[in-house]
Design a protein around this motif. Structure first.
Motif, PDB file in Angstrom:
ATOM      1  N   ASP A  71       0.506  -2.662   2.025  1.00  0.00           N
ATOM      2  CA  ASP A  71       1.083  -1.649   1.002  1.00  0.00           C
ATOM      3  C   ASP A  71       2.727  -1.841   0.903  1.00  0.00           C
ATOM      4  O   ASP A  71       3.069  -1.731   1.707  1.00  0.00           O
ATOM      5  CB  ASP A  71       0.316  -0.360   1.327  1.00  0.00           C
ATOM      6  N   GLN A 130      -0.034   0.661   5.563  1.00  0.00           N
ATOM      7  CA  GLN A 130      -1.061   1.025   4.789  1.00  0.00           C
ATOM      8  C   GLN A 130      -1.641  -0.793   4.282  1.00  0.00           C
ATOM      9  O   GLN A 130      -0.848  -0.925   4.366  1.00  0.00           O
ATOM     10  CB  GLN A 130      -0.650   1.623   3.854  1.00  0.00           C
ATOM     11  N   GLY A 170      -5.578  -0.251   1.506  1.00  0.00           N
ATOM     12  CA  GLY A 170      -5.527   1.090   1.261  1.00  0.00           C
ATOM     13  C   GLY A 170      -6.210   1.836   2.387  1.00  0.00           C
ATOM     14  O   GLY A 170      -6.351   2.722   2.600  1.00  0.00           O
ATOM     15  N   HIS A 211      -3.153  -3.473   2.169  1.00  0.00           N
ATOM     16  CA  HIS A 211      -2.985  -3.148   1.087  1.00  0.00           C
ATOM     17  C   HIS A 211      -3.607  -3.101   0.389  1.00  0.00           C
ATOM     18  O   HIS A 211      -3.549  -1.858  -0.794  1.00  0.00           O
ATOM     19  CB  HIS A 211      -3.016  -5.109   0.770  1.00  0.00           C
TER      20      HIS A 211
END
Length: 472
Positions: A190, A213, A217, A215
């Motif tokens: 992320d 995190q 989530g 990408h």
């Protein structure tokens, strides 16, 4: 007899033949024209003589051109291409003296220069091989050391691209996408949480611990960032909580040249980018038949080429369930049977994986329109768009060796001293690796001819597009 004549004298003979032949043609035409004039009128005789002389001179010109093309022009073109392969592609061996037998002293002189170049290159190669062996031993020790440490390690350059990852990091990245060098780290993690940690790292110059995190989530990883000299950073992920087999191979994949890549290089227009700066995704397919509009892929193999070298460890070698029986005639060629593809993923899964594998890369294949036609036909079903730039090694061969040469993959491998193990010929990965090796040897040859950017190469290959139409 003719092979003992000098090149200058041989060319002189061509012009003598042209001049004397022209005179003879005019004489013969006037003779027949005179006969026609006696039978009809003077005007009719001169008209007949003129037409006959024109056809005779035209035929003579074509015949002499064919002789010149076959004995002088083609051998010179072939000799030049052979010299380039030895000068820039690392190919050794003697030149084809038989093909250049009518070129006088040019072929022996070229052979002498080439032989001297090979001897110099051999001594250099031996020194490089010794140093390479030492570096490989150090790499093996480093890989073994990283295997015992329960962390996944990723090196990221100042522009946010992956420069190095170890085997444990490869498994982490594989859970989030397709692990590959030169990819943006934000394709996997992320950007919001990662950018905040990187900003803090650059502001303080100290290690930063945070929870990264994925990408999408869906996953989180306890991570530490360590600053590196030059602006990049080392990303260390605690892999103790990850499901990674302790016996799994732990290859170390890296390209430290990526550390020196200037900011904005990847955003430049691809036509203006140097060949050496491009990433290439080289692939091949095996299919149920030779008709892209009705046959299906049964195997896909791909490797990546970055900074002019094949990236070991970044490979696709995947059987594909075509959802239909494989004809025995096709199995006889590629050895892929119905039993082998049973239970394997279908083209929708494999095409999407190859699409991710080729992100931000130039797709390369030998006779690319054939292989790409299968992927384009399935594009709607797979949900991906194949808008990558394409490079075809058939056309590169025509640019470097002349359109009149043979441009099969076997011929190219033979010309460039690339060996395809017998058991790997007509397998997707075997042919993809051979095509990649051919490409790597062609890149310096293209640069030596002044074709240094992707746009220049594409412009030159367009002149030989007819070759692909004939192949397909």
């Amino acid at each position: 007899m003719l092979s003992k004549l000098s090149l200058r004298f041989r060319i002189f003979l061509f012009f003598c033949l042209l001049g004397l032949g022209g005179l003879a043609a005019v004489g013969v035409a006037l003779w027949f024209g005179y006969g026609r004039a006696l039978e009809t009128t003077v005007e009719n005789g001169f008209t007949f003589a003129t037409i006959l002389a024109a056809f005779l001179i035209l035929g003579l010109t074509v015949g002499i051109w064919l002789l010149f093309d076959e004995n002088v022009a083609k051998p010179i073109e072939r000799l030049a291409s052979e010299m380039r392969t030895r000068a820039h592609a690392g190919v050794d061996g003697d030149l084809d003296m038989q093909a250049a037998r009518y070129l006088g002293d040019l072929a022996p002189a070229a052979s002498a220069v080439t032989r001297q170049l090979n001897e110099t290159a051999l001594s250099t190669a031996q020194a490089v091989a010794a140093e390479t062996a030492r570096l490989n031993a150090e790499k093996a020790r480093l890989t073994a050391l990283l295997t015992e440490i329960p962390v996944a390690t990723i090196l990221v350059n100042p522009t946010g691209q992956i420069v190095l990852y170890d085997g444990q990091a490869a498994e982490v990245l594989a859970q989030l996408g397709v692990a590959r060098l030169n990819a943006a780290i934000t394709e996997y993690f992320d950007p919001k949480s990662l950018d905040a940690a990187v900003g803090k790292l650059r502001k303080t110059g100290l290690d930063v611990s945070f929870t990264a995190q994925s990408h999408d989530g869906a996953q989180s990883f306890e991570t530490k960032l360590k600053p590196m000299e030059g602006g990049g950073y080392l990303m260390i992920i605690d892999s103790q909580t990850l499901d990674i087999s302790p016996d799994a191979a732990r290859p170390l994949v890296y390209d430290f040249d990526l550390l020196e890549r200037p900011a904005g290089a990847a955003e430049a227009d691809i036509l203006d980018r140097p060949l050496r700066s491009l990433c290439f995704s080289v692939f091949d397919t095996e299919t149920t038949g030779l008709l892209p509009h009705k046959d299906d892929i049964v195997q896909l193999g791909a490797v990546r080429v970055l900074n002019g070298r094949i990236i070991e460890g970044e490979v696709i070698n995947q059987l594909v369930d075509p959802g239909r029986p494989i004809p025995p005639a096709s199995t006889k060629v590629h050895k892929v049977s119905d039993a082998m593809v049973r239970g394997q993923p279908d083209i929708r899964v494999v095409a999407r994986r190859f699409h991710d594998f080729s992100r931000d890369a130039v797709i390369v294949a030998h006779n690319a329109p054939f292989d790409m036609a299968f992927l384009h036909r399935q594009a709607k079903e797979t949900g991906v768009t194949w808008d990558h730039p394409i490079l075809d090694t058939v056309l590169l061969s025509a640019v470097l060796f002349g359109a009149s040469e043979t441009h099969t993959l076997d011929a190219l491998c033979d010309r460039l001293n690339v060996t395809i193990p017998t058991e790997l010929r007509h397998t997707a990965l075997g042919d993809a690796k051979a095509t990649a090796e051919v490409l790597v040897k062609m890149l310096p040859m293209l640069e030596a001819r002044g074709l240094t950017t992707f746009g220049q190469v594409i412009e030159e290959t367009r002149r030989h597009g007819r070759l692909l139409e004939d192949l397909n």
